[in-house]
Design an enzyme around this catalytic site. Structure first.
Site, PDB file in Angstrom:
ATOM      1  N   TYR A   1      85.632  64.599  27.817  1.00 16.68           N
ATOM      2  CA  TYR A   1      85.591  64.005  26.490  1.00 16.68           C
ATOM      3  C   TYR A   1      84.247  63.307  26.352  1.00 16.68           C
ATOM      4  O   TYR A   1      83.962  62.357  27.097  1.00 16.68           O
ATOM      5  CB  TYR A   1      86.717  62.986  26.314  1.00 16.68           C
TER       6      TYR A   1
ATOM      7  N   LYS B   1      98.363  64.574  22.510  1.00 15.44           N
ATOM      8  CA  LYS B   1      99.747  64.121  22.379  1.00 15.44           C
ATOM      9  C   LYS B   1     100.621  64.945  21.434  1.00 15.44           C
ATOM     10  O   LYS B   1     101.842  64.796  21.457  1.00 15.44           O
ATOM     11  CB  LYS B   1      99.760  62.662  21.892  1.00 15.44           C
TER      12      LYS B   1
ATOM     13  N   HIS C   1      96.089  69.334  36.626  1.00  9.75           N
ATOM     14  CA  HIS C   1      94.908  68.477  36.611  1.00  9.75           C
ATOM     15  C   HIS C   1      95.318  67.057  36.977  1.00  9.75           C
ATOM     16  O   HIS C   1      96.239  66.501  36.383  1.00  9.75           O
ATOM     17  CB  HIS C   1      94.259  68.469  35.226  1.00  9.75           C
TER      18      HIS C   1
ATOM     19  N   TYR D   1      97.667  58.813  29.074  1.00 11.86           N
ATOM     20  CA  TYR D   1      97.292  60.229  29.050  1.00 11.86           C
ATOM     21  C   TYR D   1      98.337  61.096  29.740  1.00 11.86           C
ATOM     22  O   TYR D   1      98.685  62.174  29.243  1.00 11.86           O
ATOM     23  CB  TYR D   1      95.932  60.415  29.715  1.00 11.86           C
TER      24      TYR D   1
ATOM     25  N   PRO E   1      94.098  64.967  17.755  1.00 13.85           N
ATOM     26  CA  PRO E   1      94.239  65.633  19.058  1.00 13.85           C
ATOM     27  C   PRO E   1      93.499  64.959  20.214  1.00 13.85           C
ATOM     28  O   PRO E   1      93.613  65.412  21.352  1.00 13.85           O
ATOM     29  CB  PRO E   1      93.661  67.034  18.792  1.00 13.85           C
TER      30      PRO E   1
END
Length: 394
Positions: free
Chosen positions: A201, A297, A72, A385, A293
Protein backbone atom coordinates in the site's frame (compact mmCIF):
# COMPACT_ATOMS: atom_id res chain seq x y z
CA UNK A 1 -42.56 -23.04 -5.50
CA UNK A 2 -41.84 -23.19 -1.77
CA UNK A 3 -38.66 -23.09 0.29
CA UNK A 4 -37.50 -22.22 3.79
CA UNK A 5 -35.07 -19.42 2.86
CA UNK A 6 -35.32 -17.41 -0.36
CA UNK A 7 -31.91 -15.96 -1.19
CA UNK A 8 -31.86 -12.97 -3.54
CA UNK A 9 -28.52 -12.77 -5.39
CA UNK A 10 -26.01 -15.43 -6.50
CA UNK A 11 -22.85 -13.55 -5.68
CA UNK A 12 -20.41 -15.02 -3.16
CA UNK A 13 -22.51 -14.05 -0.13
CA UNK A 14 -25.72 -15.61 -1.48
CA UNK A 15 -23.94 -18.74 -2.65
CA UNK A 16 -22.02 -19.13 0.63
CA UNK A 17 -25.19 -18.73 2.68
CA UNK A 18 -26.97 -21.27 0.51
CA UNK A 19 -24.13 -23.76 0.79
CA UNK A 20 -23.96 -23.49 4.58
CA UNK A 21 -27.74 -23.79 4.98
CA UNK A 22 -27.92 -26.79 2.66
CA UNK A 23 -25.28 -28.62 4.66
CA UNK A 24 -27.54 -28.19 7.71
CA UNK A 25 -30.58 -29.51 5.85
CA UNK A 26 -32.23 -26.09 5.54
CA UNK A 27 -33.91 -25.77 2.14
CA UNK A 28 -33.13 -22.66 0.10
CA UNK A 29 -33.61 -21.28 -3.40
CA UNK A 30 -31.34 -18.61 -4.95
CA UNK A 31 -32.70 -16.08 -7.44
CA UNK A 32 -30.21 -14.14 -9.58
CA UNK A 33 -31.03 -11.37 -12.06
CA UNK A 34 -27.94 -11.97 -14.23
CA UNK A 35 -26.53 -15.08 -15.88
CA UNK A 36 -24.02 -17.32 -14.16
CA UNK A 37 -21.40 -16.32 -16.75
CA UNK A 38 -21.94 -12.64 -15.93
CA UNK A 39 -21.57 -13.27 -12.19
CA UNK A 40 -18.25 -15.02 -12.80
CA UNK A 41 -17.00 -12.20 -15.02
CA UNK A 42 -17.04 -9.64 -12.19
CA UNK A 43 -13.52 -8.89 -10.95
CA UNK A 44 -13.50 -8.07 -7.26
CA UNK A 45 -11.52 -8.47 -4.05
CA UNK A 46 -8.90 -11.07 -3.32
CA UNK A 47 -7.83 -10.82 0.34
CA UNK A 48 -9.71 -13.17 2.70
CA UNK A 49 -9.68 -12.79 6.48
CA UNK A 50 -9.07 -15.85 8.64
CA UNK A 51 -12.74 -15.85 9.63
CA UNK A 52 -13.87 -16.10 6.01
CA UNK A 53 -11.31 -18.80 5.28
CA UNK A 54 -12.67 -20.82 8.21
CA UNK A 55 -16.24 -20.28 7.00
CA UNK A 56 -15.37 -21.53 3.50
CA UNK A 57 -13.86 -24.62 5.09
CA UNK A 58 -17.04 -25.14 7.12
CA UNK A 59 -18.97 -24.88 3.86
CA UNK A 60 -16.80 -27.61 2.33
CA UNK A 61 -15.43 -25.46 -0.50
CA UNK A 62 -11.83 -25.12 0.64
CA UNK A 63 -9.97 -27.67 -1.52
CA UNK A 64 -8.93 -25.36 -4.36
CA UNK A 65 -8.45 -22.39 -2.04
CA UNK A 66 -5.99 -24.38 0.07
CA UNK A 67 -4.22 -25.69 -3.04
CA UNK A 68 -4.00 -22.44 -5.01
CA UNK A 69 -4.52 -19.63 -2.49
CA UNK A 70 -1.55 -17.66 -1.18
CA UNK A 71 -1.35 -17.37 2.64
CA UNK A 72 0.10 -14.00 3.65
CA UNK A 73 1.41 -13.21 7.11
CA UNK A 74 2.25 -9.57 6.36
CA UNK A 75 2.01 -6.61 3.98
CA UNK A 76 3.91 -3.37 3.43
CA UNK A 77 3.17 0.34 3.74
CA UNK A 78 5.28 2.49 1.40
CA UNK A 79 5.88 6.23 1.75
CA UNK A 80 8.81 8.67 1.54
CA UNK A 81 10.49 6.22 -0.88
CA UNK A 82 10.71 3.55 1.83
CA UNK A 83 8.76 0.52 2.97
CA UNK A 84 7.60 -0.63 6.40
CA UNK A 85 6.37 -4.19 6.85
CA UNK A 86 3.30 -4.96 8.96
CA UNK A 87 4.00 -8.43 10.36
CA UNK A 88 0.44 -9.71 10.74
CA UNK A 89 1.35 -13.08 12.24
CA UNK A 90 3.78 -11.69 14.82
CA UNK A 91 1.51 -8.82 15.87
CA UNK A 92 -1.71 -10.88 16.18
CA UNK A 93 -0.51 -14.15 17.65
CA UNK A 94 -0.33 -16.03 14.37
CA UNK A 95 -3.32 -14.78 12.35
CA UNK A 96 -2.90 -14.44 8.59
CA UNK A 97 -4.91 -13.59 5.48
CA UNK A 98 -5.39 -15.61 2.30
CA UNK A 99 -5.00 -14.12 -1.18
CA UNK A 100 -7.61 -15.90 -3.31
CA UNK A 101 -9.75 -14.04 -5.83
CA UNK A 102 -13.46 -13.45 -5.29
CA UNK A 103 -14.09 -14.88 -8.76
CA UNK A 104 -12.48 -18.15 -7.67
CA UNK A 105 -14.50 -18.22 -4.44
CA UNK A 106 -17.67 -17.73 -6.50
CA UNK A 107 -16.67 -20.47 -8.95
CA UNK A 108 -16.02 -22.94 -6.12
CA UNK A 109 -19.39 -22.16 -4.53
CA UNK A 110 -21.23 -22.43 -7.87
CA UNK A 111 -19.71 -25.83 -8.54
CA UNK A 112 -20.56 -27.08 -5.04
CA UNK A 113 -24.16 -25.90 -5.40
CA UNK A 114 -24.54 -27.52 -8.79
CA UNK A 115 -23.12 -30.77 -7.43
CA UNK A 116 -25.62 -30.72 -4.55
CA UNK A 117 -28.57 -30.29 -6.91
CA UNK A 118 -29.88 -27.29 -4.98
CA UNK A 119 -31.96 -24.79 -6.95
CA UNK A 120 -30.45 -21.62 -8.39
CA UNK A 121 -32.50 -19.66 -10.92
CA UNK A 122 -30.40 -17.35 -13.08
CA UNK A 123 -31.83 -14.56 -15.24
CA UNK A 124 -34.80 -14.19 -12.91
CA UNK A 125 -36.37 -10.90 -13.98
CA UNK A 126 -38.54 -8.44 -12.07
CA UNK A 127 -37.94 -9.97 -8.63
CA UNK A 128 -40.36 -8.54 -6.06
CA UNK A 129 -40.67 -9.20 -2.32
CA UNK A 130 -44.09 -9.37 -0.63
CA UNK A 131 -45.58 -9.47 2.89
CA UNK A 132 -42.20 -9.21 4.56
CA UNK A 133 -43.68 -8.32 7.94
CA UNK A 134 -46.01 -11.33 7.91
CA UNK A 135 -45.23 -14.90 8.97
CA UNK A 136 -45.51 -16.02 5.35
CA UNK A 137 -43.46 -13.77 3.04
CA UNK A 138 -43.32 -14.56 -0.67
CA UNK A 139 -41.32 -13.59 -3.71
CA UNK A 140 -42.35 -13.24 -7.34
CA UNK A 141 -40.12 -13.24 -10.40
CA UNK A 142 -40.39 -13.66 -14.14
CA UNK A 143 -38.70 -16.48 -16.02
CA UNK A 144 -39.19 -17.32 -19.71
CA UNK A 145 -42.09 -14.88 -19.89
CA UNK A 146 -43.99 -16.41 -16.97
CA UNK A 147 -44.51 -15.02 -13.46
CA UNK A 148 -43.49 -17.47 -10.72
CA UNK A 149 -44.38 -17.29 -7.02
CA UNK A 150 -41.93 -18.53 -4.39
CA UNK A 151 -43.31 -18.94 -0.86
CA UNK A 152 -40.79 -18.96 1.97
CA UNK A 153 -40.25 -18.48 5.69
CA UNK A 154 -37.45 -15.92 5.44
CA UNK A 155 -35.74 -13.81 2.77
CA UNK A 156 -31.99 -13.09 2.60
CA UNK A 157 -31.17 -10.01 0.55
CA UNK A 158 -27.74 -10.76 -0.90
CA UNK A 159 -28.23 -8.74 -4.10
CA UNK A 160 -25.81 -5.87 -3.61
CA UNK A 161 -26.03 -2.11 -3.37
CA UNK A 162 -28.29 -1.72 -6.42
CA UNK A 163 -30.49 -4.76 -5.73
CA UNK A 164 -34.20 -4.96 -4.97
CA UNK A 165 -33.92 -6.13 -1.35
CA UNK A 166 -33.04 -2.86 0.37
CA UNK A 167 -35.40 -0.98 -1.96
CA UNK A 168 -38.25 -3.21 -0.74
CA UNK A 169 -38.08 -1.69 2.73
CA UNK A 170 -40.57 1.18 3.13
CA UNK A 171 -39.19 4.70 3.40
CA UNK A 172 -38.59 5.74 6.96
CA UNK A 173 -37.96 2.21 8.23
CA UNK A 174 -34.19 2.33 7.73
CA UNK A 175 -31.60 5.09 8.08
CA UNK A 176 -28.69 5.52 5.66
CA UNK A 177 -25.21 6.73 6.56
CA UNK A 178 -22.90 7.65 3.67
CA UNK A 179 -19.57 9.27 2.87
CA UNK A 180 -18.48 9.69 -0.75
CA UNK A 181 -14.76 10.14 -1.42
CA UNK A 182 -13.54 12.57 -4.12
CA UNK A 183 -11.60 9.93 -6.07
CA UNK A 184 -11.73 6.39 -7.39
CA UNK A 185 -9.39 3.46 -8.01
CA UNK A 186 -8.27 2.67 -11.54
CA UNK A 187 -7.40 -1.02 -11.49
CA UNK A 188 -5.89 -3.42 -13.98
CA UNK A 189 -5.48 -7.17 -14.03
CA UNK A 190 -2.49 -8.57 -15.88
CA UNK A 191 -0.87 -11.95 -16.40
CA UNK A 192 2.46 -10.77 -15.00
CA UNK A 193 4.30 -11.93 -11.86
CA UNK A 194 3.52 -9.74 -8.82
CA UNK A 195 6.16 -7.15 -8.03
CA UNK A 196 6.27 -8.38 -4.42
CA UNK A 197 5.37 -11.53 -2.49
CA UNK A 198 3.14 -9.37 -0.26
CA UNK A 199 0.73 -6.50 -0.87
CA UNK A 200 2.17 -2.98 -0.95
CA UNK A 201 0.00 0.00 0.00
CA UNK A 202 1.79 3.15 -1.22
CA UNK A 203 1.14 6.77 -0.25
CA UNK A 204 2.71 9.31 -2.62
CA UNK A 205 2.42 13.00 -3.47
CA UNK A 206 0.90 11.97 -6.82
CA UNK A 207 -1.72 9.79 -5.11
CA UNK A 208 -2.29 6.35 -3.62
CA UNK A 209 -1.37 3.05 -5.30
CA UNK A 210 -1.68 -0.63 -4.42
CA UNK A 211 0.28 -3.63 -5.62
CA UNK A 212 -1.74 -6.80 -5.17
CA UNK A 213 -2.07 -10.21 -6.83
CA UNK A 214 -4.45 -13.04 -7.59
CA UNK A 215 -1.81 -15.76 -8.00
CA UNK A 216 1.92 -16.16 -8.53
CA UNK A 217 1.44 -15.30 -12.21
CA UNK A 218 -1.50 -12.85 -12.14
CA UNK A 219 -1.24 -9.34 -10.70
CA UNK A 220 -3.78 -6.72 -9.68
CA UNK A 221 -2.66 -3.08 -9.47
CA UNK A 222 -4.52 0.12 -8.59
CA UNK A 223 -3.88 3.85 -8.68
CA UNK A 224 -5.95 6.69 -7.24
CA UNK A 225 -7.58 8.84 -9.93
CA UNK A 226 -10.10 11.73 -9.92
CA UNK A 227 -13.75 10.72 -10.18
CA UNK A 228 -14.10 12.27 -13.63
CA UNK A 229 -11.36 10.11 -15.20
CA UNK A 230 -12.40 7.70 -17.96
CA UNK A 231 -10.95 4.22 -18.49
CA UNK A 232 -10.52 4.76 -22.22
CA UNK A 233 -8.11 7.64 -21.51
CA UNK A 234 -5.73 5.27 -19.75
CA UNK A 235 -3.63 3.15 -22.07
CA UNK A 236 -1.68 0.30 -20.49
CA UNK A 237 1.53 2.25 -21.04
CA UNK A 238 0.18 5.33 -19.28
CA UNK A 239 -1.00 3.22 -16.32
CA UNK A 240 2.34 1.46 -15.87
CA UNK A 241 4.27 4.73 -16.06
CA UNK A 242 2.07 6.38 -13.45
CA UNK A 243 2.21 3.35 -11.14
CA UNK A 244 6.03 3.36 -11.27
CA UNK A 245 6.12 7.03 -10.28
CA UNK A 246 4.16 6.30 -7.11
CA UNK A 247 6.21 3.32 -5.90
CA UNK A 248 9.54 3.31 -4.06
CA UNK A 249 12.44 3.25 -6.52
CA UNK A 250 13.50 -0.31 -5.69
CA UNK A 251 9.96 -1.60 -6.23
CA UNK A 252 9.43 0.32 -9.48
CA UNK A 253 12.68 -1.11 -10.85
CA UNK A 254 11.36 -4.68 -10.38
CA UNK A 255 7.87 -4.09 -11.81
CA UNK A 256 7.07 -6.44 -14.70
CA UNK A 257 4.57 -4.84 -17.09
CA UNK A 258 2.34 -6.40 -19.72
CA UNK A 259 -1.03 -6.10 -21.46
CA UNK A 260 -4.05 -5.72 -19.19
CA UNK A 261 -6.79 -8.35 -19.31
CA UNK A 262 -9.25 -6.15 -17.37
CA UNK A 263 -9.31 -2.44 -16.59
CA UNK A 264 -11.93 -0.47 -14.65
CA UNK A 265 -12.48 2.49 -12.33
CA UNK A 266 -14.30 2.02 -9.02
CA UNK A 267 -15.57 5.02 -7.03
CA UNK A 268 -14.96 4.93 -3.27
CA UNK A 269 -17.69 5.34 -0.68
CA UNK A 270 -18.60 4.36 2.86
CA UNK A 271 -22.25 3.36 3.32
CA UNK A 272 -24.29 1.68 6.06
CA UNK A 273 -28.01 1.17 6.65
CA UNK A 274 -29.60 0.61 10.04
CA UNK A 275 -31.27 -1.68 10.84
CA UNK A 276 -30.27 -4.50 8.48
CA UNK A 277 -33.59 -6.31 8.80
CA UNK A 278 -37.22 -5.60 8.13
CA UNK A 279 -39.75 -8.18 9.20
CA UNK A 280 -38.50 -11.46 7.75
CA UNK A 281 -36.06 -9.83 5.34
CA UNK A 282 -32.38 -9.79 6.29
CA UNK A 283 -29.92 -7.62 4.36
CA UNK A 284 -26.52 -9.21 3.74
CA UNK A 285 -23.26 -7.73 2.42
CA UNK A 286 -23.32 -4.86 -0.07
CA UNK A 287 -27.11 -4.61 0.20
CA UNK A 288 -26.51 -3.12 3.66
CA UNK A 289 -23.02 -1.65 3.62
CA UNK A 290 -20.15 -0.55 1.40
CA UNK A 291 -16.56 0.13 2.46
CA UNK A 292 -13.73 1.71 0.47
CA UNK A 293 -11.44 -1.15 -0.62
CA UNK A 294 -8.38 0.23 1.18
CA UNK A 295 -8.88 -2.03 4.19
CA UNK A 296 -9.78 -5.18 2.16
CA UNK A 297 -13.05 -5.52 4.07
CA UNK A 298 -15.91 -5.63 1.53
CA UNK A 299 -16.10 -9.35 0.81
CA UNK A 300 -15.05 -10.19 4.36
CA UNK A 301 -17.85 -8.11 5.88
CA UNK A 302 -20.33 -9.92 3.64
CA UNK A 303 -18.94 -13.22 4.95
CA UNK A 304 -19.39 -12.11 8.56
CA UNK A 305 -23.04 -11.22 7.80
CA UNK A 306 -23.46 -14.67 6.24
CA UNK A 307 -21.93 -16.26 9.33
CA UNK A 308 -24.41 -14.45 11.58
CA UNK A 309 -27.48 -15.19 9.44
CA UNK A 310 -26.50 -18.83 8.87
CA UNK A 311 -26.12 -19.48 12.60
CA UNK A 312 -29.38 -17.64 13.27
CA UNK A 313 -31.26 -19.79 10.74
CA UNK A 314 -29.82 -22.96 12.27
CA UNK A 315 -31.08 -21.80 15.69
CA UNK A 316 -34.50 -20.96 14.24
CA UNK A 317 -35.08 -24.15 12.23
CA UNK A 318 -33.33 -26.68 14.47
CA UNK A 319 -34.03 -25.25 17.94
CA UNK A 320 -37.04 -22.99 17.40
CA UNK A 321 -35.09 -19.97 18.70
CA UNK A 322 -37.14 -17.26 17.00
CA UNK A 323 -36.34 -15.00 19.97
CA UNK A 324 -32.90 -14.44 18.43
CA UNK A 325 -34.24 -12.97 15.17
CA UNK A 326 -34.19 -9.33 16.41
CA UNK A 327 -30.50 -9.75 17.28
CA UNK A 328 -29.33 -10.11 13.67
CA UNK A 329 -28.92 -6.43 12.84
CA UNK A 330 -27.34 -5.47 16.16
CA UNK A 331 -24.87 -8.35 15.95
CA UNK A 332 -23.80 -7.54 12.40
CA UNK A 333 -23.55 -3.79 12.90
CA UNK A 334 -21.15 -4.07 15.85
CA UNK A 335 -18.54 -5.58 13.54
CA UNK A 336 -19.52 -3.53 10.49
CA UNK A 337 -18.93 -0.15 12.12
CA UNK A 338 -15.50 -1.26 13.33
CA UNK A 339 -14.60 -2.31 9.80
CA UNK A 340 -16.04 0.93 8.40
CA UNK A 341 -13.83 2.89 10.80
CA UNK A 342 -10.71 0.95 9.80
CA UNK A 343 -11.41 1.31 6.07
CA UNK A 344 -12.13 5.05 6.45
CA UNK A 345 -8.96 5.50 8.51
CA UNK A 346 -6.73 3.66 6.03
CA UNK A 347 -8.28 5.61 3.16
CA UNK A 348 -7.82 8.94 4.92
CA UNK A 349 -4.22 8.17 5.86
CA UNK A 350 -2.99 6.92 2.47
CA UNK A 351 -4.80 8.93 -0.23
CA UNK A 352 -4.15 12.38 -1.66
CA UNK A 353 -7.02 14.75 -0.82
CA UNK A 354 -5.54 18.11 -1.76
CA UNK A 355 -3.24 19.57 -4.40
CA UNK A 356 -1.75 21.80 -1.71
CA UNK A 357 0.64 20.98 1.11
CA UNK A 358 -1.94 21.81 3.78
CA UNK A 359 -2.69 20.91 7.39
CA UNK A 360 -4.40 17.65 6.44
CA UNK A 361 -1.37 16.58 4.40
CA UNK A 362 0.91 17.11 7.38
CA UNK A 363 -1.48 15.14 9.58
CA UNK A 364 -1.33 12.22 7.13
CA UNK A 365 2.45 12.26 7.23
CA UNK A 366 2.50 12.43 11.03
CA UNK A 367 -0.02 9.58 11.26
CA UNK A 368 2.05 7.35 8.97
CA UNK A 369 5.25 8.16 10.87
CA UNK A 370 3.58 7.35 14.17
CA UNK A 371 1.78 4.11 13.35
CA UNK A 372 4.76 2.65 11.47
CA UNK A 373 7.18 3.62 14.23
CA UNK A 374 5.11 2.25 17.10
CA UNK A 375 4.44 -1.38 17.91
CA UNK A 376 1.05 -0.33 19.28
CA UNK A 377 0.28 1.43 16.00
CA UNK A 378 1.35 -1.53 13.90
CA UNK A 379 -0.66 -3.88 16.13
CA UNK A 380 -3.79 -1.76 15.58
CA UNK A 381 -3.36 -2.08 11.82
CA UNK A 382 -2.61 -5.80 12.00
CA UNK A 383 -5.55 -6.70 14.28
CA UNK A 384 -8.01 -4.91 12.02
CA UNK A 385 -6.50 -6.19 8.79
CA UNK A 386 -6.64 -9.89 9.71
CA UNK A 387 -10.21 -9.34 10.94
CA UNK A 388 -11.80 -8.84 14.33
CA UNK A 389 -13.59 -11.84 15.88
CA UNK A 390 -17.13 -12.61 14.75
CA UNK A 391 -19.82 -11.35 17.11
CA UNK A 392 -22.12 -13.73 18.98
CA UNK A 393 -25.90 -13.67 18.48
CA UNK A 394 -26.54 -14.08 22.21
Amino acid sequence: MKTQVAIIGAGPSGLLLGQLLSRQGIDNVILERKSGEYVLSRIRAGVLEQGMVDLLREAGVDARMDAEGLPHDGFELAFDNRRVRVDLAALTGGSKVMVYGQTEVTRDLMEAREASGTTTIYEADNVQLHDLESEAPWVTFEKNGETVRLDCDYVAGCDGFHGVSRKSIPEGRIKEFEKVYPFGWLGILSDTPPVSDELIYASHERGFSLCSMRSETRSRYYIQVPLDEKVEDWSDERFWEELKRRLPDDVAAKLVTGPSIEKSIAPLRSFVVEPMQYGRLFLVGDAAHIVPPTGAKGLNLAASDVNTLYRLMVKVFQEGRTDLIPNYSRTCLKRIWKAERFSWWMTTMLHKFSEEEDFATRMQQAELDYVTGSEAGLTTIAENYVGLPYESLE
